[in-house]
Design an enzyme around this catalytic site. Structure first.
Site, PDB file in Angstrom:
ATOM      1  N   CYS A   1      -5.256   7.948   8.721  1.00 28.43           N
ATOM      2  CA  CYS A   1      -5.629   7.279  10.258  1.00 28.43           C
ATOM      3  C   CYS A   1      -5.186   8.407  11.429  1.00 28.43           C
ATOM      4  O   CYS A   1      -4.690   9.526  11.030  1.00 28.43           O
ATOM      5  CB  CYS A   1      -4.707   6.330  10.730  1.00 28.43           C
ATOM      6  SG  CYS A   1      -5.197   4.769   9.947  1.00 28.43           S
TER       7      CYS A   1
ATOM      8  N   LYS B   1       0.914  -1.146   0.040  1.00 24.13           N
ATOM      9  CA  LYS B   1       0.083   0.134  -0.035  1.00 24.13           C
ATOM     10  C   LYS B   1       0.957   1.272   0.153  1.00 24.13           C
ATOM     11  O   LYS B   1       0.666   2.174  -0.845  1.00 24.13           O
ATOM     12  CB  LYS B   1      -1.107  -0.014   1.234  1.00 24.13           C
ATOM     13  CG  LYS B   1      -1.691   1.410   1.579  1.00 24.13           C
ATOM     14  CD  LYS B   1      -2.443   1.211   2.666  1.00 24.13           C
ATOM     15  CE  LYS B   1      -1.980   1.987   3.848  1.00 24.13           C
ATOM     16  NZ  LYS B   1      -1.808   3.105   4.150  1.00 24.13           N
ATOM     17  N   ASN B   2       1.783   1.400   0.803  1.00 24.59           N
ATOM     18  CA  ASN B   2       2.604   2.495   1.004  1.00 24.59           C
ATOM     19  C   ASN B   2       3.611   2.811   0.014  1.00 24.59           C
ATOM     20  O   ASN B   2       4.125   3.935  -0.241  1.00 24.59           O
ATOM     21  CB  ASN B   2       2.963   2.586   2.679  1.00 24.59           C
ATOM     22  CG  ASN B   2       2.144   2.858   3.589  1.00 24.59           C
ATOM     23  OD1 ASN B   2       0.971   3.114   3.331  1.00 24.59           O
ATOM     24  ND2 ASN B   2       2.563   2.635   4.906  1.00 24.59           N
TER      25      ASN B   2
ATOM     26  N   ARG C   1      -0.758  15.338  12.938  1.00 31.04           N
ATOM     27  CA  ARG C   1      -0.054  14.636  11.911  1.00 31.04           C
ATOM     28  C   ARG C   1       0.637  16.063  10.983  1.00 31.04           C
ATOM     29  O   ARG C   1      -0.019  16.204   9.879  1.00 31.04           O
ATOM     30  CB  ARG C   1      -0.714  13.849  11.087  1.00 31.04           C
ATOM     31  CG  ARG C   1      -1.233  12.413  11.966  1.00 31.04           C
ATOM     32  CD  ARG C   1      -1.900  11.442  10.957  1.00 31.04           C
ATOM     33  NE  ARG C   1      -0.840  10.676   9.937  1.00 31.04           N
ATOM     34  CZ  ARG C   1      -1.067   9.522   9.397  1.00 31.04           C
ATOM     35  NH1 ARG C   1      -2.140   8.866   9.274  1.00 31.04           N
ATOM     36  NH2 ARG C   1      -0.405   8.988   8.399  1.00 31.04           N
TER      37      ARG C   1
ATOM     38  N   ARG D   1      -9.400  -0.194   3.520  1.00 30.83           N
ATOM     39  CA  ARG D   1      -8.112   0.991   3.048  1.00 30.83           C
ATOM     40  C   ARG D   1      -6.717   0.245   2.569  1.00 30.83           C
ATOM     41  O   ARG D   1      -6.255   0.962   1.839  1.00 30.83           O
ATOM     42  CB  ARG D   1      -8.067   1.972   3.896  1.00 30.83           C
ATOM     43  CG  ARG D   1      -9.068   3.048   4.049  1.00 30.83           C
ATOM     44  CD  ARG D   1      -8.314   4.361   5.186  1.00 30.83           C
ATOM     45  NE  ARG D   1      -7.001   4.367   4.715  1.00 30.83           N
ATOM     46  CZ  ARG D   1      -6.096   4.892   5.711  1.00 30.83           C
ATOM     47  NH1 ARG D   1      -6.259   5.105   6.670  1.00 30.83           N
ATOM     48  NH2 ARG D   1      -4.849   5.014   5.142  1.00 30.83           N
TER      49      ARG D   1
ATOM     50  N   ASP E   1       3.492   0.236  12.138  1.00 32.87           N
ATOM     51  CA  ASP E   1       2.173  -0.108  11.703  1.00 32.87           C
ATOM     52  C   ASP E   1       1.891  -1.506  12.034  1.00 32.87           C
ATOM     53  O   ASP E   1       1.139  -2.140  11.559  1.00 32.87           O
ATOM     54  CB  ASP E   1       1.940   0.018  10.120  1.00 32.87           C
ATOM     55  CG  ASP E   1       2.253   1.444   9.559  1.00 32.87           C
ATOM     56  OD1 ASP E   1       1.841   2.366  10.374  1.00 32.87           O
ATOM     57  OD2 ASP E   1       2.855   1.784   8.588  1.00 32.87           O
TER      58      ASP E   1
END
Ligand code: EPU
Length: 428
Positions: free
Chosen positions: A117, A22-23, A122, A397, A305
């Site tokens: 999230c 994903k990232n 952030r 997600r 994570d």
């Protein structure tokens, strides 16, 4: 409102194939905007964060052709908009990568601040520091971040905190800037290296990705390319933790074991037997987990994570474990949910003291964020009774085919669309 309903108690056995990261995907897809001709991107995970990015790219003017479930061809030639609206950015942290990518492509970008999230504040100050060092002017207009540069010029940027997002965004903005950019105290995550490899395959000149000093010599143009995204380190770690928690025997296939080193080390401390192959790892667990202490840190440290997932394993361990969060201010919101299931966890600031219990009990719980949701799934798989997990759009997600993958390993998990379906399942 969709939810997952899990009948706990089955051990996991078999093979699970891990999807693309994903990232990495959420950085590489916006990076396509820097190319002059079409790119084919393979091994894209089919998750909602990626869908949101692709929709945003389409809205910007990119032509997107789906080749198969995990491959798209993207032609950025006709991209002429530089605006990512609030509606487009909602729900995805990675919207900020459009700032770097559009700045790199057109010297201007107007992008809504990122969602994603909730781990407390952030900030994106380090992204902005990087853009400004390259010569961009940053303003905030009607809730949007606006970046504009007459010309981008290479510069030396020291990051005050090791930030994945800032490292990626500066790479995106600097790759076509004039001259040399040096990022010091850069993040070293596998997806940073993947982005650099992708950009280099388009003709960029990036050196040092994977170390804490990245050097980017600007080039005038970037060409289309075909590129395959790396496997998802955190999806792999999640299935590894699930195998350990349920006392199973699972082959985690299509992974890069080197990216899993810290996760392998910690799960071995809990008593798991882990065998590494070229592109797979086998996780076997036959006893109750042993306690161990974990501190999350930027790569190559233990990934934040994976913090909720390993905490769930430790909630079932013999003895007391200490888990310390070293990246985010607030990443223990899931603990309240786990305690509903009988876990004994005390949180003090960035530290959780976990006293292992012999078993968890089923309860209605929520996925308070993406990885918290993954932890709820693991807890549900081991709990006595039927666990209902709500707010699962957060899990969608980042986890492709999560029901199919866990079911193939022997889990009893279903996606439920209506309250009536839940009742039928409970009575069955
Ligand atoms: N930070 C700043 N200023 C900045 C940027 C970050 O102070 O300008 C701080 C943050 O507040 C945090 C730390 O630096 O305390 C690290 O943040 P980072 O920028 O590295 O995080 P991110 O880029 O926003 C990515 C992942 C997250 C993952 C973190 C840390 C993506 C899309 N997201 O976020 O992944 O937790 O790196 O590894 O790549 C997830 O996948 O579940 C997820 C949340």
């Amino acid at each position: 409102m969709e939810k997952f309903v899990i009948q706990g108690g089955n051990t996991l056995n078999g093979t699970v194939r891990i999807s693309g990261a994903k990232n990495a995907a959420v950085a590489i897809l916006p990076a396509v905007l820097l190319a002059d001709s079409p790119c084919i991107i393979e091994n894209i995970p089919n998750i909602s964060d990626v869908t949101n990015i692709l929709v945003a790219m389409k809205t910007l003017g990119a032509n997107i052709k789906t080749i198969n479930k995990s491959t798209v061809e993207i032609d950025p030639e006709h991209v002429n908009s530089f605006v990512v609206s609030k509606q487009m950015a909602e729900g995805m942290r990675a919207s900020s990568y459009f700032l770097g990518a559009l700045l790199g492509r057109m010297n201007k970008a107007r992008v809504a601040p990122p969602g994603g999230c909730n781990f407390g504040v952030r900030p994106i100050d380090q992204h902005i520091k990087g853009f400004e060092a390259l010569g961009a002017k940053i303003t905030f207009e009607s809730g949007l971040v606006e970046a504009y540069a007459h010309e981008l010029n290479g510069s030396s940027i020291y990051l005050d905190v090791v930030s994945v997002g800032a490292t990626i965004n500066i790479m995106l903005a600097a790759v076509k800037a004039k001259g040399l950019t040096v990022i010091e105290n850069a993040a070293r995550e596998p997806h940073i290296v993947d982005l650099a490899n992708f950009l280099n395959s388009m003709g960029a000149n990036i050196m040092g990705a994977g170390t804490n000093i990245i050097k980017i010599r600007g080039v005038d143009t970037l060409n289309g390319t075909t590129y395959s995204i790396i496997p998802d380190q955190i999806e792999a770690g999640t299935y590894m933790a699930a195998a350990v928690a349920t006392g199973g025997d699972v082959l985690i296939d299509n992974v890069t074991p080197k990216h899993l080193e810290s996760i392998i080390a910690k799960l071995r401390e809990t008593g798991a037997t882990i065998t590494e192959y070229d592109e797979a790892v086998r996780v076997e667990m036959h006893d109750r987990p042993k306690k161990c202490n974990v501190k999350t840190m930027p790569h190559p440290g233990f990934p934040t994570d994976m913090q909720p997932q390993i905490a769930t394993v430790l909630a079932l361990a013999q003895g007391t474990s200490i888990v310390t969060e070293g990246v985010w201010d607030s990443r223990f919101r899931y603990v309240e949910q786990l305690t509903l299931m009988g876990a004994d966890i005390q949180v003090d600031g960035k530290t959780a003291v976990i006293t292992g219990v012999e078993s968890l009990n089923a309860a209605p719980v929520k996925a308070v964020d993406l990885r918290a949701g993954a932890a709820m799934l693991i807890a549900g798989l081991v709990a006595d009774g039927i666990t209902e997990v709500e707010e699962i759009e957060r899990i969608d997600r980042g986890y492709e085919d999560v029901v199919e993958k866990f079911s193939a390993l022997g889990a009893n998990i279903k996606r439920i669309y209506t309250p009536e379906e839940t009742e039928i399942l409970k009575q069955a």
